[in-house]
Design an enzyme around this catalytic site. Structure first.
Site, PDB file in Angstrom:
ATOM      1  N   CYS A  37     -51.281   3.449  54.009  1.00 11.48           N
ATOM      2  CA  CYS A  37     -52.315   4.388  54.421  1.00 11.48           C
ATOM      3  C   CYS A  37     -52.282   4.685  55.917  1.00 11.48           C
ATOM      4  CB  CYS A  37     -53.679   3.854  53.984  1.00 11.48           C
ATOM      5  SG  CYS A  37     -55.006   5.101  54.018  1.00 11.48           S
ATOM      6  N   GLU A  85     -53.125   2.394  47.433  1.00 12.48           N
ATOM      7  CA  GLU A  85     -53.666   1.262  48.190  1.00 12.48           C
ATOM      8  C   GLU A  85     -54.755   0.571  47.365  1.00 12.48           C
ATOM      9  OE1 GLU A  85     -55.723   0.595  52.629  1.00 12.48           O
ATOM     10  OE2 GLU A  85     -55.461   2.611  51.806  1.00 12.48           O
ATOM     11  N   LYS A 118     -50.937  -4.761  55.557  1.00 10.17           N
ATOM     12  CA  LYS A 118     -51.317  -3.622  56.392  1.00 10.17           C
ATOM     13  C   LYS A 118     -51.640  -4.079  57.822  1.00 10.17           C
ATOM     14  CE  LYS A 118     -54.427   0.402  56.245  1.00 10.17           C
ATOM     15  NZ  LYS A 118     -55.498   1.050  55.460  1.00 10.17           N
TER      16      LYS A 118
END
Length: 273
Positions: free
Chosen positions: A150, A48, A116
């Site tokens: 994540c 990330e 995300k």
């Protein structure tokens, strides 16, 4: 053997990024790509915000570029030079805001971006706007793959969406800091996502520390039976290699047909009077 069932060699970079130094981080990704190609890998997964470093704070916003900007173009150059697909996290400037994004760049010129959706904590929420589009499924070599980032992987619906959309492999760039539940996430939650969806899940974390965080390492590649195909240490940066072979897990998929047996649209139990 069909193309979808051919073994696919995946490389994963547990990376000690330099906060705010995009050039240094691109060089690290390039070196890992060369190493991965030498090991016969067809794809390299980096963490990330690999390009900026996760803990770089406001520098992340200040250096964010569009998905067709120079940072992704540099990744495309590395892909063209090495012949390996690269998946990496970057800060994406779009729509007047900044997204915590990941891009998959393939040797055939393909480029797939995911933003995300689940931002973790005040740090991320102060820097980024959440994405609102489900992650796409795309081809890398003979496999169908998808990305989440994540914290996303800790929501079962995210991986289930990719699995029901046909993904064989879920690629997870992450930045997991040291905390009391970090090992549980890396060693238990991620393999369970692989098992309950009968897919491969690759989880690429940072190593070491920056000005804001110390990272938990423990990058890994989990198989559909929940086993580790590769696992990094808690501290060392480096490249992991594993073969992704759907045919090798046909028996476990047949004995645990979660995707075909699940029932939707059930009613809630009646309440007591």
């Amino acid at each position: 053997m069909t193309p979808e069932n051919k073994p696919f060699r995946l490389a994963l970079l547990q990376m000690e990024a330099v906060g705010g130094d995009i050039e240094a981080n691109l060089r690290a990704i390039q070196a890992a790509a060369v190493e991965a190609v030498g090991a016969g890998a067809a794809c390299l997964l980096a963490p990330e915000l690999a390009l900026t470093g996760y803990g770089a704070g406001e520098t992340i916003r200040a250096t964010a570029k569009p998905a067709d900007g120079k940072h992704v173009e540099r990744l495309q150059t590395i892909v063209a030079e090495t012949g390996i697909a690269i998946v990496a996290g970057f800060a994406e400037a779009a729509d007047g805001v900044v997204y915590n994004s990941a891009v998959a760049v393939t040797p055939d010129g393909g480029r797939h971006v995911y933003r995300k959706m689940h931002l973790y904590g005040d740090y991320e929420k102060s820097l980024f706007h959440p994405g609102d589009t489900a992650p796409p499924v795309f081809r890398i070599g003979g496999l169908k793959a998808g990305m989440v980032i994540c914290y996303d992987v800790e929501f079962p619906e995210m991986v289930r969406h990719l699995a029901t959309s046909g993904a064989d492999l879920v690629l997870v760039p992450t930045a997991l800091p040291v905390c009391d539940h970090a090992a549980f996430i890396a060693r238990s939650i991620v393999p369970v996502r692989a098992f309950e969806n009968q897919v491969f899940v690759a989880y690429a974390n940072h190593a070491g520390r920056d000005d804001a965080f110390t990272y938990a390492g423990l990058s890994g590649i989990a198989a559909p039976d929940g086993s580790d195909l590769a696992r990094a240490s808690e501290t060392a940066a480096g490249v992991l290699i594993a073969d992704i072979d759907p045919a090798a897990f046909a028996v476990i998929r047949a004995s645990n047909p979660y995707l075909t047996d699940r029932r939707l649209g059930f009613s809630a139990a009646p309440g007591r009077t």
